[in-house]
Motif scaffolding. Structure first.
Motif, PDB file in Angstrom:
ATOM      1  N   GLY A  54       0.681  -1.163   0.097  1.00  0.00           N
ATOM      2  CA  GLY A  54       0.159  -0.009  -0.045  1.00  0.00           C
ATOM      3  C   GLY A  54       0.942   1.281  -0.010  1.00  0.00           C
ATOM      4  O   GLY A  54       2.031   1.378   0.291  1.00  0.00           O
ATOM      5  N   SER A  55       0.313   2.261  -0.302  1.00  0.00           N
ATOM      6  CA  SER A  55       0.826   3.639  -0.200  1.00  0.00           C
ATOM      7  C   SER A  55      -0.145   4.885  -0.129  1.00  0.00           C
ATOM      8  O   SER A  55      -1.283   4.659  -0.671  1.00  0.00           O
ATOM      9  N   LEU A 111      -6.861  -6.832  -0.288  1.00  0.00           N
ATOM     10  CA  LEU A 111      -6.340  -6.219   0.823  1.00  0.00           C
ATOM     11  C   LEU A 111      -6.698  -7.288   2.229  1.00  0.00           C
ATOM     12  O   LEU A 111      -5.810  -7.205   2.955  1.00  0.00           O
ATOM     13  N   ARG A 112      -7.648  -8.030   1.985  1.00  0.00           N
ATOM     14  CA  ARG A 112      -7.583  -9.025   3.381  1.00  0.00           C
ATOM     15  C   ARG A 112      -6.417  -9.905   3.134  1.00  0.00           C
ATOM     16  O   ARG A 112      -5.823 -10.396   4.194  1.00  0.00           O
ATOM     17  N   ALA A 122      -2.518  -3.117   6.191  1.00  0.00           N
ATOM     18  CA  ALA A 122      -3.702  -3.141   5.654  1.00  0.00           C
ATOM     19  C   ALA A 122      -4.531  -1.504   6.082  1.00  0.00           C
ATOM     20  O   ALA A 122      -5.158  -0.979   5.119  1.00  0.00           O
ATOM     21  N   VAL A 123      -4.321  -1.365   7.330  1.00  0.00           N
ATOM     22  CA  VAL A 123      -4.892   0.048   7.955  1.00  0.00           C
ATOM     23  C   VAL A 123      -4.034   1.115   7.090  1.00  0.00           C
ATOM     24  O   VAL A 123      -5.068   2.179   6.420  1.00  0.00           O
ATOM     25  N   LEU A 130      -3.735   0.567  -3.006  1.00  0.00           N
ATOM     26  CA  LEU A 130      -3.227  -0.489  -2.889  1.00  0.00           C
ATOM     27  C   LEU A 130      -2.617  -0.988  -4.284  1.00  0.00           C
ATOM     28  O   LEU A 130      -3.384  -0.715  -5.494  1.00  0.00           O
ATOM     29  N   PHE A 131      -1.355  -1.365  -4.311  1.00  0.00           N
ATOM     30  CA  PHE A 131      -0.602  -1.710  -5.649  1.00  0.00           C
ATOM     31  C   PHE A 131      -0.483  -3.364  -5.582  1.00  0.00           C
ATOM     32  O   PHE A 131      -0.111  -3.766  -4.338  1.00  0.00           O
TER      33      PHE A 131
END
Length: 156
Positions: A54-55, A111-112, A122-123, A130-131
């Motif tokens: 994530g970013s 994501l899960r 994930a938070v 999401l990449f």
């Protein structure tokens, strides 16, 4: 001399290394001038060689990926270097980073998966982007072995 590993063995060993590491090194090209840029990100390596991370929308690496999605990702266990160089393993994944849209049917399951590896990742991802790094090539290097164990994925 090291044994030749099958595609499945290379992916399994890479996956096992990825499970033990919270973060890895993402290499991108500066959107502004094309020079190299590296950063540390929390990630999840999937058994198929894909990397999830994530970013936020503002970090340099997000701007870089949006300008040039070809990236490289390093996973290693460098903490062992102080005690046992022979067990220093690394995986390099070269490929294309793709943003997974929040309205995509793939978003929630991916994501899960990331959350299963690291809840904090994930938070942060839920608040940002999401990449998924779709691999073109995965290279496993183990300890002092001269061999580079390579999986080619093609133009995914």
């Amino acid at each position: 001399m090291s044994a030749t590993l099958s595609r499945e063995e290379i992916l399994a060993q890479a996956y096992a290394l990825g499970l033990d590491q919270a973060g890895g090194t993402l290499a991108t090209l500066h959107a502004e001038d094309g020079t190299p840029y590296v950063t540390f990100v929390l990630f999840h390596l999937r058994p198929n060689g894909e990397v999830l991370f994530g970013s936020g929308t503002r970090p340099q690496h997000t701007r870089n990926i949006r300008a040039t999605p070809e990236v490289s990702f390093l996973i290693d266990n460098r903490e062992v270097i102080r005690s046992d160089w022979a067990t220093f393993h690394r995986v390099v994944i070269e490929g294309r980073a793709e943003e997974v849209a929040k309205d995509s049917p793939e978003y929630e399951p991916l994501l899960r998966e990331l959350e299963g590896k690291n809840k904090m990742a994930a938070v942060f991802t839920e608040r940002g982007l999401l990449f998924r790094l779709v691999p073109r090539r995965l290279i496993l290097m183990r300890g002092f072995e001269a061999a580079r164990h390579v999986v080619e994925f093609g133009e995914g």
